[in-house]
Scaffold this motif. Structure first.
Motif, PDB file in Angstrom:
ATOM      1  N   ALA A   1     -14.219  83.351 -56.240  1.00 51.36           N
ATOM      2  CA  ALA A   1     -14.916  82.221 -56.850  1.00 51.36           C
ATOM      3  C   ALA A   1     -14.003  81.432 -57.773  1.00 51.36           C
ATOM      4  O   ALA A   1     -14.066  80.194 -57.817  1.00 51.36           O
ATOM      5  N   ALA A   2     -13.138  82.121 -58.524  1.00 47.37           N
ATOM      6  CA  ALA A   2     -12.208  81.439 -59.432  1.00 47.37           C
ATOM      7  C   ALA A   2     -11.239  80.556 -58.647  1.00 47.37           C
ATOM      8  O   ALA A   2     -10.973  79.406 -59.024  1.00 47.37           O
TER       9      ALA A   2
ATOM     10  N   SER B   1     -11.807  79.354 -55.637  1.00 56.46           N
ATOM     11  CA  SER B   1     -12.625  78.293 -55.030  1.00 56.46           C
ATOM     12  C   SER B   1     -12.979  77.215 -56.048  1.00 56.46           C
ATOM     13  O   SER B   1     -12.964  76.017 -55.732  1.00 56.46           O
ATOM     14  N   TYR B   2     -13.295  77.646 -57.266  1.00 54.50           N
ATOM     15  CA  TYR B   2     -13.628  76.688 -58.324  1.00 54.50           C
ATOM     16  C   TYR B   2     -12.430  75.785 -58.615  1.00 54.50           C
ATOM     17  O   TYR B   2     -12.574  74.558 -58.763  1.00 54.50           O
TER      18      TYR B   2
ATOM     19  N   GLY C   1     -12.018  73.354 -55.894  1.00 48.14           N
ATOM     20  CA  GLY C   1     -13.050  72.332 -56.016  1.00 48.14           C
ATOM     21  C   GLY C   1     -12.687  71.257 -57.016  1.00 48.14           C
ATOM     22  O   GLY C   1     -13.023  70.081 -56.835  1.00 48.14           O
TER      23      GLY C   1
ATOM     24  N   GLY D   1     -16.294  73.237 -55.115  1.00 45.63           N
ATOM     25  CA  GLY D   1     -16.020  74.668 -55.165  1.00 45.63           C
ATOM     26  C   GLY D   1     -16.990  75.503 -54.351  1.00 45.63           C
ATOM     27  O   GLY D   1     -16.615  76.542 -53.796  1.00 45.63           O
ATOM     28  N   SER D   2     -18.237  75.072 -54.254  1.00 48.63           N
ATOM     29  CA  SER D   2     -19.240  75.849 -53.526  1.00 48.63           C
ATOM     30  C   SER D   2     -18.884  75.986 -52.051  1.00 48.63           C
ATOM     31  O   SER D   2     -19.003  77.073 -51.465  1.00 48.63           O
TER      32      SER D   2
ATOM     33  N   GLY E   1     -15.992  78.260 -51.689  1.00 47.19           N
ATOM     34  CA  GLY E   1     -16.432  79.640 -51.896  1.00 47.19           C
ATOM     35  C   GLY E   1     -17.079  80.228 -50.656  1.00 47.19           C
ATOM     36  O   GLY E   1     -16.786  81.361 -50.259  1.00 47.19           O
TER      37      GLY E   1
ATOM     38  N   GLN F   1     -21.835  75.426 -63.105  1.00 46.70           N
ATOM     39  CA  GLN F   1     -21.060  75.097 -61.908  1.00 46.70           C
ATOM     40  C   GLN F   1     -20.338  76.321 -61.370  1.00 46.70           C
ATOM     41  O   GLN F   1     -20.329  76.582 -60.164  1.00 46.70           O
ATOM     42  N   PHE F   2     -19.715  77.084 -62.286  1.00 50.66           N
ATOM     43  CA  PHE F   2     -18.962  78.267 -61.851  1.00 50.66           C
ATOM     44  C   PHE F   2     -19.897  79.332 -61.288  1.00 50.66           C
ATOM     45  O   PHE F   2     -19.586  79.978 -60.282  1.00 50.66           O
TER      46      PHE F   2
ATOM     47  N   VAL G   1     -20.790  78.577 -57.802  1.00 52.88           N
ATOM     48  CA  VAL G   1     -19.678  78.930 -56.919  1.00 52.88           C
ATOM     49  C   VAL G   1     -19.640  80.439 -56.690  1.00 52.88           C
ATOM     50  O   VAL G   1     -19.435  80.906 -55.562  1.00 52.88           O
TER      51      VAL G   1
ATOM     52  N   THR H   1     -20.184  82.034 -53.109  1.00 57.01           N
ATOM     53  CA  THR H   1     -19.092  82.868 -52.593  1.00 57.01           C
ATOM     54  C   THR H   1     -19.657  84.188 -52.092  1.00 57.01           C
ATOM     55  O   THR H   1     -19.276  84.691 -51.025  1.00 57.01           O
TER      56      THR H   1
END
Length: 335
Positions: free
Chosen positions: A18-19, A21-22, A25, A33-34, A37, A284-285, A288, A292
């Motif tokens: 996720a980190a 991907s964020y 993003g 990011g989603s 993920g 937001q995170f 994600v 993910t």
């Protein structure tokens, strides 16, 4: 301690992906990011297969973290602003929402698409993209493959909308407010609404964002309605089973009430500006992280087994919402 030990490996795996991907993003906001993920999660799960001991933590992220993220999203909604914009755009939003679900169910049956996936595509197109899918999916007990495919479908037409809508708006001679209403209604994800709106003009971008946030509140009645429908169906099933019983409380989306509570606190001005920035980033995170986890739970073979039919359904529903939004806005003099 035992709970953390069982959740830890899955939380760690999901958190790392996720980190990454964020961050991707932030570099490519049009994708977000989603989507990164979900895609990376699907690749990791289907190319290497996640270890068995990570399953509990991943499931925790796809369920609980997802609900917490929805609650935090409520911290950005002013109920007074929603009421003002909602009264101005009520007819357009209700008509497009009803037509979105009608098209999803009707064409979904014609295309032989599972009802849960059709519901997710209808909600994602008619309400607010990934956020609506995320909120509705636990209520209707959707599978991870159905969630992942639905979000991927919504994402595809978000990209098309960002590229096509501004030029179409100028060609149709729409005003800033008119285009803001159209983009806020017919474009799904927040980032895509913002991108399309501000590509047209700053004023259109401002209004499109407000319309989009107002649309988000439709998650509440739709999630509750879905819970009632699912609960009624399960109650009928339980009634036909000896000694069986079921209560709507078991499927009621309680996190939606916390979503409303967060919106109320924001409306009352109880959040400072700096805190709101942190909440926005955290929300937001967490979205994600949750999506993910959905990707890490999705079986690509099951997704591809349905073929391109969900994509076709997504295109049909998106066109229905886009055309009806423009038509109703024109008839009511708002465009």
């Amino acid at each position: 301690m035992n709970g953390l030990k069982s959740l830890g490996p899955g939380l760690a795996l999901t958190g790392v992906i996720a980190a990454v991907s964020y961050g991707l993003g932030l570099l490519f906001p049009l994708i977000g990011g989603s989507v990164f993920g979900i895609v990376i999660g699907i690749l990791v799960n289907n190319l290497w297969r996640k270890p068995q001991h990570t399953w509990q933590g991943i499931r925790f992220c796809s369920k609980k973290v997802l609900q917490w993220a929805i609650i935090l999203l409520g911290c950005r909604l002013s109920l007074s602003e929603v009421w003002k914009t909602g009264t101005e755009t009520f007819v357009v939003m209700i008509v497009t929402l009803l037509l979105s679900f009608a098209a999803a169910y009707g064409f979904g049956r014609l295309l032989r698409i599972p009802q849960r996936m059709a519901t997710l595509i209808g909600a994602g197109t008619g309400i607010c993209g990934g956020s609506a899918i995320a909120a509705i999916s636990p209520v209707i007990e959707a599978k991870e493959e159905e969630i992942a495919y639905s979000i991927s479908t919504i994402f595809l037409f978000n990209i098309v909308a960002v590229l096509v809508f501004p030029a179409l708006g100028h060609a149709l001679g729409l005003s800033d407010a008119g285009f803001g209403l159209w983009a806020g209604t017919a474009v799904n994800d927040t980032s895509s609404v913002v991108a399309a709106g501000y590509a047209f003009s700053a004023a259109a971008g401002d209004y499109a964002t407000i319309v989009k946030l107002t649309r988000t509140t439709m998650i509440v009645p739709i999630a509750i309605l879905m819970a009632v429908i699912v609960g009624w169906s399960k109650k009928r099933e339980a009634a036909g089973t000896a000694g069986g019983s079921f209560s709507v409380k078991q499927v009621f989306p309680w996190f939606i009430l916390w979503f409303l509570a967060a919106s109320l606190l924001y409306t009352l001005g109880l959040f400072g500006e700096q805190l709101l920035q942190w909440i926005h980033v955290a929300a937001q995170f967490m979205v994600v992280v949750a999506l993910t986890a959905v990707g890490l739970s999705a079986d690509f073979r099951q997704m591809t087994a349905t073929g391109v039919r969900p994509m076709i359904l997504g295109l049909i529903v998106w066109l229905v919402v886009s055309v009806s939004g423009y038509a109703v806005g024109t008839l009511t003099g708002q465009m």
